[in-house]
Write a protein that holds these residues in place. Structure first.
Motif, mmCIF file in Angstrom:
data_model
loop_
_atom_site.group_PDB
_atom_site.id
_atom_site.type_symbol
_atom_site.label_atom_id
_atom_site.label_comp_id
_atom_site.label_asym_id
_atom_site.label_seq_id
_atom_site.Cartn_x
_atom_site.Cartn_y
_atom_site.Cartn_z
ATOM 1 N N UNK A 1 -40.367 -7.907 -2.744
ATOM 2 C CA UNK A 1 -39.030 -8.137 -2.322
ATOM 3 C C UNK A 1 -38.372 -8.598 -3.645
ATOM 4 N N UNK A 2 -37.469 -7.798 -3.749
ATOM 5 C CA UNK A 2 -36.393 -8.275 -5.169
ATOM 6 C C UNK A 2 -35.137 -8.802 -4.311
ATOM 7 N N UNK A 3 -34.633 -9.783 -4.947
ATOM 8 C CA UNK A 3 -33.719 -10.676 -4.462
ATOM 9 C C UNK A 3 -32.585 -10.793 -5.634
ATOM 10 N N UNK A 4 -31.233 -10.778 -5.144
ATOM 11 C CA UNK A 4 -30.346 -11.010 -6.495
ATOM 12 C C UNK A 4 -29.176 -12.138 -6.000
ATOM 13 N N UNK A 5 -28.884 -12.798 -7.071
ATOM 14 C CA UNK A 5 -27.836 -13.761 -6.853
ATOM 15 C C UNK A 5 -26.360 -13.261 -7.745
ATOM 16 N N UNK B 1 -29.586 -22.492 -25.292
ATOM 17 C CA UNK B 1 -30.318 -23.018 -24.149
ATOM 18 C C UNK B 1 -31.343 -22.073 -23.659
ATOM 19 N N UNK B 2 -31.133 -20.905 -23.745
ATOM 20 C CA UNK B 2 -32.153 -19.979 -23.306
ATOM 21 C C UNK B 2 -33.446 -19.790 -24.463
ATOM 22 N N UNK B 3 -33.115 -20.067 -25.621
ATOM 23 C CA UNK B 3 -33.966 -20.250 -26.678
ATOM 24 C C UNK B 3 -35.049 -21.267 -26.296
ATOM 25 N N UNK C 1 -39.556 -16.769 -11.740
ATOM 26 C CA UNK C 1 -39.058 -17.710 -12.859
ATOM 27 C C UNK C 1 -37.684 -17.417 -13.144
ATOM 28 N N UNK C 2 -37.057 -16.345 -13.537
ATOM 29 C CA UNK C 2 -35.840 -16.128 -14.212
ATOM 30 C C UNK C 2 -34.921 -16.235 -12.928
ATOM 31 N N UNK C 3 -35.244 -16.058 -11.757
ATOM 32 C CA UNK C 3 -34.430 -16.037 -10.523
ATOM 33 C C UNK C 3 -34.074 -17.297 -10.301
ATOM 34 N N UNK C 4 -34.936 -18.427 -10.313
ATOM 35 C CA UNK C 4 -34.941 -19.723 -10.105
ATOM 36 C C UNK C 4 -34.273 -20.216 -11.362
ATOM 37 N N UNK C 5 -34.498 -19.792 -12.305
ATOM 38 C CA UNK C 5 -33.709 -20.326 -13.197
ATOM 39 C C UNK C 5 -32.084 -20.174 -13.429
ATOM 40 N N UNK C 6 -31.693 -18.988 -13.025
ATOM 41 C CA UNK C 6 -30.435 -18.684 -12.828
ATOM 42 C C UNK C 6 -29.935 -19.415 -11.851
ATOM 43 N N UNK D 1 -26.059 -23.744 -9.898
ATOM 44 C CA UNK D 1 -25.889 -24.786 -9.250
ATOM 45 C C UNK D 1 -25.283 -25.913 -10.266
ATOM 46 N N UNK D 2 -25.736 -25.976 -11.415
ATOM 47 C CA UNK D 2 -25.393 -26.792 -12.484
ATOM 48 C C UNK D 2 -23.948 -26.473 -12.884
ATOM 49 N N UNK D 3 -23.734 -25.356 -13.228
ATOM 50 C CA UNK D 3 -22.400 -25.001 -13.579
ATOM 51 C C UNK D 3 -21.302 -25.387 -12.388
ATOM 52 N N UNK D 4 -21.833 -24.975 -11.100
ATOM 53 C CA UNK D 4 -20.638 -25.218 -10.061
ATOM 54 C C UNK D 4 -20.525 -26.607 -9.906
ATOM 55 N N UNK D 5 -21.390 -27.759 -10.257
ATOM 56 C CA UNK D 5 -21.209 -29.001 -10.218
ATOM 57 C C UNK D 5 -20.493 -29.528 -11.298
#
Length: 473
Positions: free
Chosen positions: A9-13, A27-29, A54-59, A64-68
């Motif tokens: 299953x592929x999910x998108x945010x 920050x990505x490097x 892993x990349x979905x979780x990172x995004x 969340x950090x950006x919204x905070x």
């Protein structure tokens, strides 16, 4: 068709672009260039980095950090938009205007955007006349052969505009100006003379280098035949004036003009336009008695903070002339309709429009309810002090109830004047209008309920005082 067992299953945010942009390449490097502890760990790290989860979780984490960061305004590059439902009980509620800082008194204010004054934007006065104008002034001021007499009509502000144009016309013709005659007002019955309302000596002194102003005709011209012009077209140019009047004025010595309202073009050469401004906002200073009383009333309004001046146009004659209805009751609407039928000549331009067409075109004055809604929409606080200028509204005090109920600190000159202060000016509409003018010019905010001579003059006068720091009273 059967579903494959190994199907993933592929999910998108959906992430706001502002947050994506906030993620720098470093920050990505940092995720890719972590120190190697062992080859086994490196293999595991590479395997992990290849996993989409892993990349979905990172995004998700960075989202969340950006919204905070946005919500708590941790990053000054992001604007903070607090929740509209958030209410703090520990701090006083702040409106778009002044807010009460003392629970016992609603007249102590804290400044906010509603009362904020506009920036001058670097503009400076530009009233320096050209060399040609100054050279011509020498001969014009010395001339003793040509005299202009003007009779101005209407209310105080309408007369004021005509006096301004009279000075400019005298300059165009190279004539001396006899102190303008104020025609008795048909509606208010005001018999005031020029020197009753304006400072005559100041008027002469300020214009000494532009136009010679005399109190009366010299004896050499008393018996001259006066060339009278009653029907000057609208918006005439300086060339038209010279062509029409100059030859006859040189022959007879005296020219009499009546009803100059809107007769002179608004598009004049720079020097004449500067002269127009000089007359309107420097030479035409109110008489000492009017200035002193107007300033006292303005100081009383100012004594407990800033105030808004509201020019209400709700008099009976205004509703009749504009072709509009007051919107109070059917009875009052009927009164206006009957008056308009009896005196159709009072109706101003666009007589072919119905009331509803005029209303939709923005040609009607606002009534008290409409002004109240507009002030609230502009963010006026309930405790705002309002000075209302104008004559007695149709319907009396009841017509003002919507404004009074929403803004209790609602005053006019009768409310703030001491006992007997206004008695010397009773039944002198021009005096009362002049007092309203002064108090309005000294306000922090001015708003007319309908376009007119007073509204336009006050707006320009306030602009001049703000930009040029000029005091005319």
């Amino acid at each position: 068709m059967a579903k494959p067992k190994n199907a993933k299953k592929v999910s998108y945010i959906s992430v706001p672009s502002q947050i994506i942009n906030s993620l720098t390449s470093s920050s990505l490097q940092s995720l890719l260039l972590s120190p190697k502890k062992s080859s086994k760990n490196s293999t595991k790290l590479l395997t992990t980095l290849k996993k989409p989860s892993f990349w979905l979780l990172s995004l998700f984490f960075f989202a969340v950090l950006g919204m905070l960061r946005m919500g708590f305004n941790l990053d000054p590059t992001f604007p903070s938009f607090p929740s509209p439902c958030f209410i703090s009980t520990s701090e006083p509620l702040i409106s778009n205007g002044y807010t009460t800082t003392d629970k016992k008194s609603d007249l102590k204010y804290e400044e906010s955007d509603f009362w904020k004054q506009p920036d001058g934007l670097g503009y400076r006065p530009c009233l320096q006349f050209s060399d040609v104008y100054r050279k011509q002034s020498v001969d014009i001021v010395k001339d003793r052969s040509k005299y202009l007499i003007v009779v101005v009509n209407g209310g105080m502000n309408q007369q004021r505009n005509q006096i301004v144009d009279a000075v400019v016309i005298a300059r165009i013709l190279g004539a001396a100006l006899v102190v303008p005659i104020l025609q008795v007002n048909v509606i208010w019955g005001d018999e005031s003379e020029f020197s009753d309302i304006f400072d005559l000596e100041h008027f002469k002194r300020v214009l000494a280098d532009d136009v010679r102003v005399v109190s009366s005709l010299p004896s050499t011209h008393l018996m001259s035949r006066h060339v009278e012009e009653k029907r000057t077209p609208l918006h005439v140019s300086p060339e038209w004036i010279r062509t029409r009047y100059l030859k006859r004025l040189r022959r007879d010595g005296v020219l009499l003009l009546r009803g100059l309202d809107s007769r002179l073009s608004k598009d004049l050469p720079p020097d004449l336009q500067k002269l127009r401004c000089k007359v309107a906002f420097d030479a035409l200073r109110f008489s000492l008695s009017i200035s002193e009383l107007g300033n006292r009333l303005a100081e009383r309004m100012r004594s407990k903070g800033p105030y808004l001046a509201l020019h209400l146009r709700m008099e009976k004659d205004v509703w009749v002339r504009t072709g509009c209805l007051p919107g109070l009751t059917p009875e009052y609407d009927e009164i206006i309709n009957n008056e308009r039928k009896l005196r159709p000549e009072l109706l101003t331009g666009r007589s072919n429009l119905t009331y509803h067409q005029r209303k939709l075109a923005g040609l009607c004055p606002l009534n008290a309810l409409e002004v109240t809604r507009l002030l609230k929409a502009l963010g006026a606080p309930k405790n705002a002090k309002i000075y209302w200028a104008g004559g007695e509204p149709l319907g009396g005090k009841e017509a003002l109830l919507p404004l009074k109920s929403e803004f209790p600190h609602f005053f006019n000159k009768e409310d703030i004047a001491l006992q007997g202060e206004l008695e010397p000016f009773a039944k002198r509409a021009s005096f009362m209008a002049a007092i309203d003018y002064i108090v309005s010019v000294k306000s922090d905010i001015f708003m007319p309920s309908h376009g007119g001579n007073m509204g336009r003059a006050i707006q320009v006068n306030i602009d001049i005082q703000v930009l040029y720091s000029v005091q005319f009273f």
